[in-house]
Design a protein around this motif. Structure first.
Motif, PDB file in Angstrom:
ATOM      1  N   MET A 176      -2.183  -2.320  -0.221  1.00  0.00           N
ATOM      2  CA  MET A 176      -2.909  -2.208   1.049  1.00  0.00           C
ATOM      3  C   MET A 176      -1.941  -2.200   2.229  1.00  0.00           C
ATOM      4  N   GLY A 177      -0.936  -3.068   2.185  1.00  0.00           N
ATOM      5  CA  GLY A 177       0.056  -3.087   3.260  1.00  0.00           C
ATOM      6  C   GLY A 177       0.795  -1.765   3.357  1.00  0.00           C
ATOM      7  N   ALA A 178       1.178  -1.198   2.196  1.00  0.00           N
ATOM      8  CA  ALA A 178       1.865   0.098   2.193  1.00  0.00           C
ATOM      9  C   ALA A 178       0.968   1.196   2.741  1.00  0.00           C
ATOM     10  N   TYR A 179      -0.327   1.105   2.430  1.00  0.00           N
ATOM     11  CA  TYR A 179      -1.288   2.087   2.945  1.00  0.00           C
ATOM     12  C   TYR A 179      -1.298   2.085   4.468  1.00  0.00           C
ATOM     13  N   PHE A 180      -1.304   0.902   5.078  1.00  0.00           N
ATOM     14  CA  PHE A 180      -1.301   0.812   6.536  1.00  0.00           C
ATOM     15  C   PHE A 180       0.000   1.365   7.116  1.00  0.00           C
ATOM     16  N   VAL A 181       1.137   1.032   6.506  1.00  0.00           N
ATOM     17  CA  VAL A 181       2.428   1.495   7.000  1.00  0.00           C
ATOM     18  C   VAL A 181       2.545   3.018   6.895  1.00  0.00           C
ATOM     19  N   LEU A 182       2.129   3.579   5.749  1.00  0.00           N
ATOM     20  CA  LEU A 182       2.205   5.023   5.561  1.00  0.00           C
ATOM     21  C   LEU A 182       1.241   5.746   6.484  1.00  0.00           C
ATOM     22  N   SER A 183       0.072   5.149   6.728  1.00  0.00           N
ATOM     23  CA  SER A 183      -0.893   5.779   7.628  1.00  0.00           C
ATOM     24  C   SER A 183      -0.325   5.906   9.030  1.00  0.00           C
ATOM     25  N   GLU A 184       0.557   4.975   9.421  1.00  0.00           N
ATOM     26  CA  GLU A 184       1.146   4.988  10.757  1.00  0.00           C
ATOM     27  C   GLU A 184       2.069   6.189  10.935  1.00  0.00           C
ATOM     28  N   ARG A 185       2.483   6.811   9.849  1.00  0.00           N
ATOM     29  CA  ARG A 185       3.391   7.947   9.945  1.00  0.00           C
ATOM     30  C   ARG A 185       2.668   9.247  10.260  1.00  0.00           C
TER      31      ARG A 185
END
Length: 325
Positions: A176-185
């Protein structure tokens, strides 16, 4: 030729950030609605693998026009942004579901949810470790208050703990954390809707492969389901989950992250737990307890603290670069 993609530094005006918070709340509301509908499908004979695969593949079809238009404008879309799209699919579209379902096989839902929703705190810790700068007092206080609210909403009384189950749930939290970080890109070069459409398309293929190799069982049923005290056809809950709780939810979620950043969006996403309690109350007749209602208020207070203590993105550290060929 290899190049690197760095997250753009944007300093949106306050109204834009407020709109991003509202978009994140709408995404959390849409995501939260999936629980009762998926539960109705599972109780009518659907396996978790079938429900997850149909959910992602159906949403990918709904967002297919977005992907087609994007590919017409940029035929090298998957080539240039392959790593980001694959990461989004593996974490946001598949990882959360696979790890969470695995955790549920070994531990109560309450504990699994609590561990999974450590994701926002993990993002705070990750930023702290990477930049070697401690978060502000309000961010730290908001983190603690949000977790306290989650404990109350989920109601951990009498829950047992399983070590392997905890590891699976932590995997869901990291995903879930990676999903948020990748979405920011997502940005001008990779629009949010394009990232959601491509990620769900790739995620549906990965989910289907997991079913084929036996990692997730695949059993579907055309039997009617019980929903809100009424008998409805199987495609009613499935249609809701595909269109509202997946296609719309992921699209709004990615847009929200690009507007307010991964940290704030992840804490706003905590409201999904509160919304899930409300949906269970309305659709399944599971009345929330006074403690859960209190927890919802505490959770919202924590989100407000984090929102107030998080600086504009222009002052945040840049995300690490991701290679793209």
């Amino acid at each position: 030729m290899a190049q690197t993609l760095a997250a753009p530094i944007i300093a949106p005006h306050t109204p834009a950030r407020s709109l991003g918070v509202l978009t994140g709340l709408a995404s959390a509301l849409a995501f939260a609605s999936s629980g009762p509908f998926l539960k109705a499908l599972v109780e009518s004979g659907w396996s978790t693998g079938a429900a997850a695969t149909m959910r992602m593949s159906g949403a990918a079809v709904v967002l297919l026009p977005v992907l087609i238009i994007a590919l017409r404008r940029d035929p090298r879309l998957f080539h240039r942004h392959g790593w980001i799209i694959l990461g989004f699919a593996l974490t946001g579209a598949v990882g959360c579901q696979v790890f969470y379902l695995s955790a549920l096989q070994r531990m109560p839902v309450a504990v699994a949810l609590l561990v999974q929703y450590l994701a926002p705190v993990l993002l705070v810790v990750w930023a702290w470790a990477r930049t070697r700068r401690a978060p502000g007092g309000r961010v730290l206080a908001g983190s603690a208050v949000s977790l306290a609210g989650l404990v109350l909403v989920i109601d951990l009384g009498g829950a047992s703990v399983d070590a392997l189950g905890i590891l699976f749930a932590l995997g869901a939290a990291v995903s879930m954390g990676a999903y948020f970080v990748l979405s920011e890109r997502a940005g001008d070069d990779l629009p949010p809707l394009t990232l959601a459409a491509a990620g769900l398309a790739v995620g549906s293929v990965i989910s289907a492969l997991l079913c084929v190799v036996g990692v997730m069982p695949f059993t579907a049923s055309t039997a009617d389901v019980q929903l809100a005290g009424a008998t409805v056809a199987w495609f009613v809950p499935l249609g809701w989950v595909v269109v509202i709780a997946t296609a719309l939810a992921y699209s709004l979620g990615v847009v929200a992250v690009t507007q307010v950043g991964s940290r704030v969006a992840s804490f706003v996403g905590l409201s999904e737990v509160l919304f899930a309690v409300v949906f269970a109350w309305m659709i399944l007749g599971e009345t929330p307890t006074p403690v859960q209602l209190l927890g919802g208020a505490v959770l919202v207070a924590g989100v407000v603290l984090v929102r107030a203590g998080t600086p504009a993105r222009a002052h945040e550290a840049r995300l690490p670069e991701i290679p793209s060929t």
